[in-house]
Write a protein that holds these residues in place. Sequence first.
Motif, PDB file in Angstrom:
ATOM      1  N   GLU A  25       0.998   6.422   4.556  1.00  0.00           N
ATOM      2  CA  GLU A  25      -0.300   5.762   4.729  1.00  0.00           C
ATOM      3  C   GLU A  25      -1.389   6.806   4.539  1.00  0.00           C
ATOM      4  O   GLU A  25      -1.307   7.908   5.081  1.00  0.00           O
ATOM      5  CB  GLU A  25      -0.390   5.118   6.107  1.00  0.00           C
ATOM      6  N   GLU A  57       0.836  -1.207   0.000  1.00  0.00           N
ATOM      7  CA  GLU A  57       0.000   0.000   0.000  1.00  0.00           C
ATOM      8  C   GLU A  57       0.871   1.258   0.000  1.00  0.00           C
ATOM      9  O   GLU A  57       0.616   2.203  -0.741  1.00  0.00           O
ATOM     10  CB  GLU A  57      -0.913   0.011   1.223  1.00  0.00           C
ATOM     11  N   GLN A  58       1.913   1.262   0.811  1.00  0.00           N
ATOM     12  CA  GLN A  58       2.795   2.418   0.870  1.00  0.00           C
ATOM     13  C   GLN A  58       3.536   2.623  -0.456  1.00  0.00           C
ATOM     14  O   GLN A  58       3.681   3.751  -0.914  1.00  0.00           O
ATOM     15  CB  GLN A  58       3.785   2.275   2.027  1.00  0.00           C
TER      16      GLN A  58
END
Length: 197
Positions: free
Chosen positions: A108, A72-73
């Motif tokens: 995030e 995700e990062q």
Amino acid sequence: MNTKLRKSVLGIAGLAFAGGLAAGPLNHHEPTSTATTPAAVVQADKAGGVDTAKLVPHGVQGAQSRIDLNDEQVGNVKAIIAATKKSGLDERAAVISIATSLQESKLENLGHLGDANDHDSLGLFQQRPSSGWGTPKQITDPEYSTMAFQKGLKQVDGWHNMPLTEAAQTVQVSAYPDAYAQWEQQAADLVAQHWNS
């Protein structure tokens, strides 16, 4: 004085100036564990077709932090780079943007954090709807939030030639103005790795 020597001298001068800075995250949102490495002077070479000397033109300032990134990062890194290109800005703007996001959210896309939230701060850059950054939906869109940050960056006279932490702080107005510097090397490495991918 040749460019490589000049950058080395400037990097060493920057280290002397920033030598007293504490390493580690100074993020006021939530503490995390990070590894620190001594500051290094970036050498002029090409990594992934990107001139790394342009990514960190003054050398990094102070001790550097680094975190391992999940999928995700990394996706958010790629979104910041894509938005930077869409804004018509260069790799240096991406480095400043990614370092800022590393400090503000560890890359995030944060929603409302309840009691741990800093006022109404949201998203990759911890932007606040009440401060005019956009709606909560806009601020939590990586492309929108990056372009909003970079719109502010473009309004800073001489941002391209400033140390990263000064440019980021001028846009963000953080309670911890020197904290952005610790992420410059990781941000530069990420831009070098993903700019042309």
